[in-house]
Design an enzyme around this catalytic site. Structure first.
Site, PDB file in Angstrom:
ATOM      1  N   GLY A   1       0.824  -1.217   0.000  1.00  0.00           N
ATOM      2  CA  GLY A   1       0.000   0.000   0.000  1.00  0.00           C
ATOM      3  C   GLY A   1       0.849   1.254   0.000  1.00  0.00           C
ATOM      4  O   GLY A   1       0.639   2.165   0.806  1.00  0.00           O
TER       5      GLY A   1
ATOM      6  N   SER B   1       1.199   3.461  -2.511  1.00  0.00           N
ATOM      7  CA  SER B   1       0.854   4.416  -3.573  1.00  0.00           C
ATOM      8  C   SER B   1       0.418   5.776  -3.039  1.00  0.00           C
ATOM      9  O   SER B   1       0.354   6.740  -3.788  1.00  0.00           O
ATOM     10  CB  SER B   1      -0.249   3.832  -4.463  1.00  0.00           C
ATOM     11  OG  SER B   1      -1.418   3.613  -3.701  1.00  0.00           O
TER      12      SER B   1
ATOM     13  N   ASP C   1      -2.712  -7.472  -5.378  1.00  0.00           N
ATOM     14  CA  ASP C   1      -3.683  -7.387  -4.284  1.00  0.00           C
ATOM     15  C   ASP C   1      -3.199  -8.283  -3.138  1.00  0.00           C
ATOM     16  O   ASP C   1      -3.115  -9.501  -3.299  1.00  0.00           O
ATOM     17  CB  ASP C   1      -5.041  -7.866  -4.835  1.00  0.00           C
ATOM     18  CG  ASP C   1      -6.141  -7.839  -3.791  1.00  0.00           C
ATOM     19  OD1 ASP C   1      -5.842  -7.755  -2.589  1.00  0.00           O
ATOM     20  OD2 ASP C   1      -7.323  -7.932  -4.200  1.00  0.00           O
TER      21      ASP C   1
ATOM     22  N   TYR D   1     -13.335  -3.090  10.690  1.00  0.00           N
ATOM     23  CA  TYR D   1     -11.988  -2.488  10.764  1.00  0.00           C
ATOM     24  C   TYR D   1     -11.345  -2.781  12.129  1.00  0.00           C
ATOM     25  O   TYR D   1     -10.178  -3.188  12.201  1.00  0.00           O
ATOM     26  CB  TYR D   1     -12.120  -0.985  10.536  1.00  0.00           C
ATOM     27  CG  TYR D   1     -10.813  -0.233  10.451  1.00  0.00           C
ATOM     28  CD1 TYR D   1      -9.989  -0.346   9.333  1.00  0.00           C
ATOM     29  CD2 TYR D   1     -10.404   0.606  11.482  1.00  0.00           C
ATOM     30  CE1 TYR D   1      -8.793   0.362   9.247  1.00  0.00           C
ATOM     31  CE2 TYR D   1      -9.212   1.319  11.400  1.00  0.00           C
ATOM     32  CZ  TYR D   1      -8.409   1.195  10.287  1.00  0.00           C
ATOM     33  OH  TYR D   1      -7.224   1.890  10.210  1.00  0.00           O
TER      34      TYR D   1
ATOM     35  N   LYS E   1      -7.914  -4.882  12.793  1.00  0.00           N
ATOM     36  CA  LYS E   1      -6.739  -4.262  13.406  1.00  0.00           C
ATOM     37  C   LYS E   1      -6.396  -4.922  14.747  1.00  0.00           C
ATOM     38  O   LYS E   1      -5.219  -5.006  15.118  1.00  0.00           O
ATOM     39  CB  LYS E   1      -6.965  -2.757  13.570  1.00  0.00           C
ATOM     40  CG  LYS E   1      -7.076  -2.008  12.226  1.00  0.00           C
ATOM     41  CD  LYS E   1      -5.800  -2.136  11.409  1.00  0.00           C
ATOM     42  CE  LYS E   1      -5.817  -1.349  10.125  1.00  0.00           C
ATOM     43  NZ  LYS E   1      -4.574  -1.469   9.354  1.00  0.00           N
TER      44      LYS E   1
HETATM   45  N1  LIG Z   1      -4.792   7.576   8.191  1.00  0.00           N
HETATM   46  C1  LIG Z   1      -4.974   7.309   9.478  1.00  0.00           C
HETATM   47  O1  LIG Z   1      -5.332   8.218  10.260  1.00  0.00           O
HETATM   48  C2  LIG Z   1      -4.734   5.909  10.012  1.00  0.00           C
HETATM   49  C3  LIG Z   1      -4.907   5.663  11.373  1.00  0.00           C
HETATM   50  C4  LIG Z   1      -4.665   4.393  11.864  1.00  0.00           C
HETATM   51  C5  LIG Z   1      -4.254   3.377  11.030  1.00  0.00           C
HETATM   52  N2  LIG Z   1      -4.108   3.613   9.699  1.00  0.00           N
HETATM   53  C6  LIG Z   1      -3.666   2.489   8.849  1.00  0.00           C
HETATM   54  O2  LIG Z   1      -2.529   2.879   8.114  1.00  0.00           O
HETATM   55  C7  LIG Z   1      -2.519   2.204   6.851  1.00  0.00           C
HETATM   56  C8  LIG Z   1      -2.429   3.230   5.731  1.00  0.00           C
HETATM   57  O3  LIG Z   1      -3.503   4.135   5.864  1.00  0.00           O
HETATM   58  P1  LIG Z   1      -3.685   5.427   4.920  1.00  0.00           P
HETATM   59  O4  LIG Z   1      -4.511   6.403   5.657  1.00  0.00           O
HETATM   60  O5  LIG Z   1      -2.374   5.828   4.380  1.00  0.00           O
HETATM   61  O6  LIG Z   1      -4.595   4.795   3.769  1.00  0.00           O
HETATM   62  P2  LIG Z   1      -4.823   5.227   2.249  1.00  0.00           P
HETATM   63  O7  LIG Z   1      -4.338   6.607   2.003  1.00  0.00           O
HETATM   64  O8  LIG Z   1      -6.227   4.891   1.937  1.00  0.00           O
HETATM   65  O9  LIG Z   1      -3.838   4.220   1.457  1.00  0.00           O
HETATM   66  C9  LIG Z   1      -4.066   2.837   1.496  1.00  0.00           C
HETATM   67  C10 LIG Z   1      -3.028   2.142   0.679  1.00  0.00           C
HETATM   68  O10 LIG Z   1      -3.328   0.733   0.684  1.00  0.00           O
HETATM   69  C11 LIG Z   1      -3.360   0.283  -0.667  1.00  0.00           C
HETATM   70  N3  LIG Z   1      -4.248  -0.857  -0.818  1.00  0.00           N
HETATM   71  C12 LIG Z   1      -5.582  -0.897  -0.603  1.00  0.00           C
HETATM   72  N4  LIG Z   1      -6.040  -2.144  -0.869  1.00  0.00           N
HETATM   73  C13 LIG Z   1      -4.969  -2.885  -1.250  1.00  0.00           C
HETATM   74  C14 LIG Z   1      -4.785  -4.235  -1.646  1.00  0.00           C
HETATM   75  N5  LIG Z   1      -5.820  -5.081  -1.706  1.00  0.00           N
HETATM   76  N6  LIG Z   1      -3.548  -4.644  -1.999  1.00  0.00           N
HETATM   77  C15 LIG Z   1      -2.487  -3.803  -1.947  1.00  0.00           C
HETATM   78  N7  LIG Z   1      -2.598  -2.513  -1.577  1.00  0.00           N
HETATM   79  C16 LIG Z   1      -3.824  -2.067  -1.230  1.00  0.00           C
HETATM   80  C17 LIG Z   1      -3.780   1.482  -1.461  1.00  0.00           C
HETATM   81  O11 LIG Z   1      -3.370   1.313  -2.795  1.00  0.00           O
HETATM   82  P3  LIG Z   1      -4.339   1.430  -4.086  1.00  0.00           P
HETATM   83  O12 LIG Z   1      -3.705   2.543  -4.836  1.00  0.00           O
HETATM   84  O13 LIG Z   1      -4.183   0.145  -4.751  1.00  0.00           O
HETATM   85  O14 LIG Z   1      -5.719   1.697  -3.604  1.00  0.00           O
HETATM   86  C18 LIG Z   1      -3.007   2.590  -0.772  1.00  0.00           C
HETATM   87  O15 LIG Z   1      -1.677   2.629  -1.232  1.00  0.00           O
HETATM   88  C19 LIG Z   1      -3.803   1.382   6.800  1.00  0.00           C
HETATM   89  O16 LIG Z   1      -3.529   0.055   7.201  1.00  0.00           O
HETATM   90  C20 LIG Z   1      -4.691   2.080   7.820  1.00  0.00           C
HETATM   91  O17 LIG Z   1      -5.654   1.215   8.347  1.00  0.00           O
HETATM   92  C21 LIG Z   1      -4.342   4.866   9.169  1.00  0.00           C
END
Ligand SMILES: NC(=O)c1ccc[n+]([C@@H]2O[C@H](COP(=O)([O-])OP(=O)(O)OC[C@H]3O[C@@H](n4cnc5c(N)ncnc54)[C@H](OP(=O)(O)O)[C@@H]3O)[C@@H](O)[C@H]2O)c1
Length: 247
Positions: free
Chosen positions: A12, A14, A63, A155, A159
């Site tokens: 993930g 990107s 994926d 979710y 987690k």
């Molecule tokens: N943002 C927050 O406040 C927060 C808080 C706590 C935990 N987290 C955790 O931190 C991590 C990243 O969060 P984020 O906010 O950066 O999320 P995000 O901006 O939505 O990015 C998610 C990433 O995961 C990839 N992804 C989704 N489905 C996938 C799959 N089946 N196979 C491979 N890649 C996949 C997406 O790539 P595509 O381009 O393919 O969609 C994207 O690169 C997650 O695990 C999230 O639960 C985030």
């Protein structure tokens, strides 16, 4: 920190947190395997950035919830760099809904990508790490996995599952020189937090002792610390990156 000669796979990568973890490792001289589920304009931007900066990388679209895709990601990584030394299981999605309305698809997709994706990638990663007697696995959980949240049963379960998985893995592979830890971010400035209305943001900020949202760099720094040699005696832990929200 210097990760010269080490290869890191960031799932993930990107956008959001994964993108900044990948860039932080590249700046610290690691070889980076960039993963996303599909090619997109924003994934291409990350790739272009790596090209422009001449960072050693390979882009592996796949994926993480699908075992065949994961095998291909690791095959590409080992073809380019030999093996993966550091695995960052970051790929994750949300499909929020109250449980009464939550469809089977909403439940399954979150569990499959967040939790099974972590299992799939870790399973591929550990054999070569064991042979090498060195490895780092860092799983991105969430404070929601610790405290729950209405509308996020899928979710929160995924987690919390990652936390149990992390501890089991720490016990399974510790004697082979592999550490496995989780980080639990709270509110991190991202597309998700940016879309909240100002009143809600104010309300959330009041519950954070440090009085501000975290950044993707806060998460990347903790992940790099756990991946480094100075964290060699830390395993099976969950480190909250949340400004003191949960304690
Ligand atoms: N943002 C927050 O406040 C927060 C808080 C706590 C935990 N987290 C955790 O931190 C991590 C990243 O969060 P984020 O906010 O950066 O999320 P995000 O901006 O939505 O990015 C998610 C990433 O995961 C990839 N992804 C989704 N489905 C996938 C799959 N089946 N196979 C491979 N890649 C996949 C997406 O790539 P595509 O381009 O393919 O969609 C994207 O690169 C997650 O695990 C999230 O639960 C985030």
């Amino acid at each position: 920190m210097n990760f010269n000669q080490k290869t890191v796979l960031v799932t993930g990568a990107s956008r959001g947190i994964g993108k900044d973890i990948a860039i932080a490792f590249a700046k610290a001289k690691a070889n980076v395997v960039l993963n996303a589920s599909r090619m997109s304009d924003y994934f291409q931007e990350v790739i272009d950035y790596f090209e422009e900066n001449q960072f050693p990388y390979v882009a592996a679209v796949g994926d993480v919830s699908k075992q065949d895709d994961v095998k291909k990601i690791f095959a590409l990584a080992s073809e380019k760099f030999g093996q993966v030394d550091i695995l960052v299981n970051n790929a994750g999605i949300i499909r929020d809904n109250l449980l009464m309305r939550m469809s089977e698809e909403e439940w399954d997709s979150v569990i499959d990508i967040n939790l099974k994706g972590t299992y799939n990638c870790t399973k591929e990663a550990i054999r070569p790490m064991m042979k090498n007697k060195w490895g780092r696995i860092i799983n991105i959980s969430s404070v929601i996995g610790l405290i729950g949240n209405p509308g996020q049963a899928n979710y929160a379960a995924s987690k919390a599952g990652i936390i149990g998985f992390t501890k089991a893995m720490a016990k399974e592979v510790g004697k082979k020189g592999i550490t496995c830890n989780a980080v639990a971010p709270g509110f991190i400035i991202s597309d998700m937090t940016e879309s909240l209305n100002e009143d809600l943001k104010e309300k959330y900020l009041l519950s954070i002792p440090l009085g501000k949202f975290g950044t993707t760099l806060d998460v990347a720094n903790t992940v790099m610390f756990l991946a480094s040699d100075i964290a060699e005696y830390i395993t099976g832990q969950v480190i909250n990156i949340d400004g003191g929200l949960v304690m």
